[in-house]
Design a protein around this motif. Structure first.
Motif, PDB file in Angstrom:
ATOM      1  N   ALA A   1       0.833  -1.204   0.000  1.00  0.00           N
ATOM      2  CA  ALA A   1       0.000   0.000   0.000  1.00  0.00           C
ATOM      3  C   ALA A   1       0.870   1.257   0.000  1.00  0.00           C
ATOM      4  N   ALA A   2       1.958   1.234   0.756  1.00  0.00           N
ATOM      5  CA  ALA A   2       2.859   2.390   0.792  1.00  0.00           C
ATOM      6  C   ALA A   2       3.494   2.617  -0.579  1.00  0.00           C
ATOM      7  N   THR A   3       3.863   1.549  -1.246  1.00  0.00           N
ATOM      8  CA  THR A   3       4.435   1.673  -2.591  1.00  0.00           C
ATOM      9  C   THR A   3       3.419   2.245  -3.561  1.00  0.00           C
ATOM     10  N   LEU A   4       2.184   1.766  -3.501  1.00  0.00           N
ATOM     11  CA  LEU A   4       1.145   2.261  -4.401  1.00  0.00           C
ATOM     12  C   LEU A   4       0.890   3.743  -4.181  1.00  0.00           C
ATOM     13  N   ALA A   5       0.894   4.179  -2.928  1.00  0.00           N
ATOM     14  CA  ALA A   5       0.680   5.597  -2.632  1.00  0.00           C
ATOM     15  C   ALA A   5       1.844   6.439  -3.137  1.00  0.00           C
TER      16      ALA A   5
ATOM     17  N   ASP B   1       1.543   8.741  -8.931  1.00  0.00           N
ATOM     18  CA  ASP B   1       1.697   9.670 -10.056  1.00  0.00           C
ATOM     19  C   ASP B   1       2.844   9.290 -10.988  1.00  0.00           C
ATOM     20  N   SER B   2       3.942   8.835 -10.407  1.00  0.00           N
ATOM     21  CA  SER B   2       5.147   8.578 -11.204  1.00  0.00           C
ATOM     22  C   SER B   2       5.197   7.181 -11.789  1.00  0.00           C
ATOM     23  N   GLY B   3       4.475   6.227 -11.190  1.00  0.00           N
ATOM     24  CA  GLY B   3       4.608   4.840 -11.587  1.00  0.00           C
ATOM     25  C   GLY B   3       5.843   4.230 -10.949  1.00  0.00           C
ATOM     26  N   PRO B   4       6.012   2.909 -11.046  1.00  0.00           N
ATOM     27  CA  PRO B   4       7.170   2.253 -10.421  1.00  0.00           C
ATOM     28  C   PRO B   4       8.457   2.583 -11.170  1.00  0.00           C
ATOM     29  N   THR B   5       9.495   2.930 -10.430  1.00  0.00           N
ATOM     30  CA  THR B   5      10.771   3.285 -11.060  1.00  0.00           C
ATOM     31  C   THR B   5      11.923   2.400 -10.612  1.00  0.00           C
ATOM     32  N   THR B   6      11.715   1.571  -9.604  1.00  0.00           N
ATOM     33  CA  THR B   6      12.763   0.691  -9.111  1.00  0.00           C
ATOM     34  C   THR B   6      12.289  -0.756  -9.211  1.00  0.00           C
ATOM     35  N   PRO B   7      13.199  -1.727  -9.213  1.00  0.00           N
ATOM     36  CA  PRO B   7      12.773  -3.134  -9.229  1.00  0.00           C
ATOM     37  C   PRO B   7      11.854  -3.484  -8.065  1.00  0.00           C
ATOM     38  N   ALA B   8      12.135  -2.948  -6.876  1.00  0.00           N
ATOM     39  CA  ALA B   8      11.291  -3.240  -5.711  1.00  0.00           C
ATOM     40  C   ALA B   8       9.877  -2.716  -5.929  1.00  0.00           C
TER      41      ALA B   8
END
Length: 219
Positions: A145-149, A153-160
């Motif tokens: 949930a923390a990652t989604l928040a 806006d930016s989308g995922p930028t790291t492998p994690a």
């Protein structure tokens, strides 16, 4: 696996089924399909397979893949150039029967993450798994949930972050979002999870397979 290595998506998905009070795993009847999807998503994240829309368009055998990855790659190799056999839907169906969650549950038990009991019911043994740390699944859900928040806006930028997005999509495909993200506070996470279950290729394939299975069970 070292402490710095990410736990496989299939294992995290199983741990998300742990009751936060008792630690007992409670998984939906369609969960084998979701676990199979987690295996495919893992292979995509590691670059072992290339996914475009609904198809697996390429695969790259690795020297250090485990037994399960080897079986998947053998199936893809055997499929050759067949358009039907290299679809995500077909690969998911193959894994659904060849890769039961039991394999991952046994590995988690060997690692001391789960315990297992075999109580009898009407004379038949039935295994029950329990997380040693009952809040394990809740902690994973909080991280996702923390990652989604953070990436709204930016989308995922790291492998994690990419891993967490795949896991979020699988949560939605498996229908776990209401259990994990409750009430008004959990609404943003539920919306994001459902969107990823539709937009990411592997979770979307799981969603289709789960829908087909539910229709078959209700007919």
């Amino acid at each position: 696996m070292t402490s710095s290595d990410p736990r496989p998506l299939a294992e995290e998905l199983l741990l998300l089924c742990a009751d936060p009070a008792t630690g007992r795993l409670r998984s939906p009847t369609t969960f084998p399909t979701a676990v199979a999807g987690a295996v495919l998503a893992e292979l995509q994240l590691t670059g072992t397979i290339t996914v475009e829309d609904r198809r697996i368009t390429a695969f790259r055998p690795l020297d250090d893949h485990d037994e399960l990855a080897a079986r998947v790659l053998t199936e893809l190799d055997r499929a050759g150039g067949s358009r039907h056999r290299t679809t995500l839907d077909h690969a998911l169906g193959e894994l659904r029967y060849r890769n039961a969650p039991r394999r991952h549950l046994d590995r988690l038990t060997d690692q001391g993450v789960l315990t297992v009991r075999t109580p009898g019911f009407l004379g038949l043994p039935r295994r029950r798994w329990t997380a040693v740390r009952p809040n394990t699944g809740a902690l994973i859900a909080e991280r996702v949930a923390a990652t989604l928040a953070r990436t709204a806006d930016s989308g995922p930028t790291t492998p994690a972050e990419q891993r967490d997005h795949q896991l979020a999509g699988l949560i939605g495909a498996a229908g776990l979002e209401r259990r994990l993200y409750r009430g008004a506070e959990g609404e943003p996470a539920r919306r994001a999870v459902r969107r990823l279950a539709r937009s990411l290729p592997v979770p979307a394939a799981v969603s289709r397979a789960v829908a087909r299975r539910r229709r078959a069970m209700s007919s």
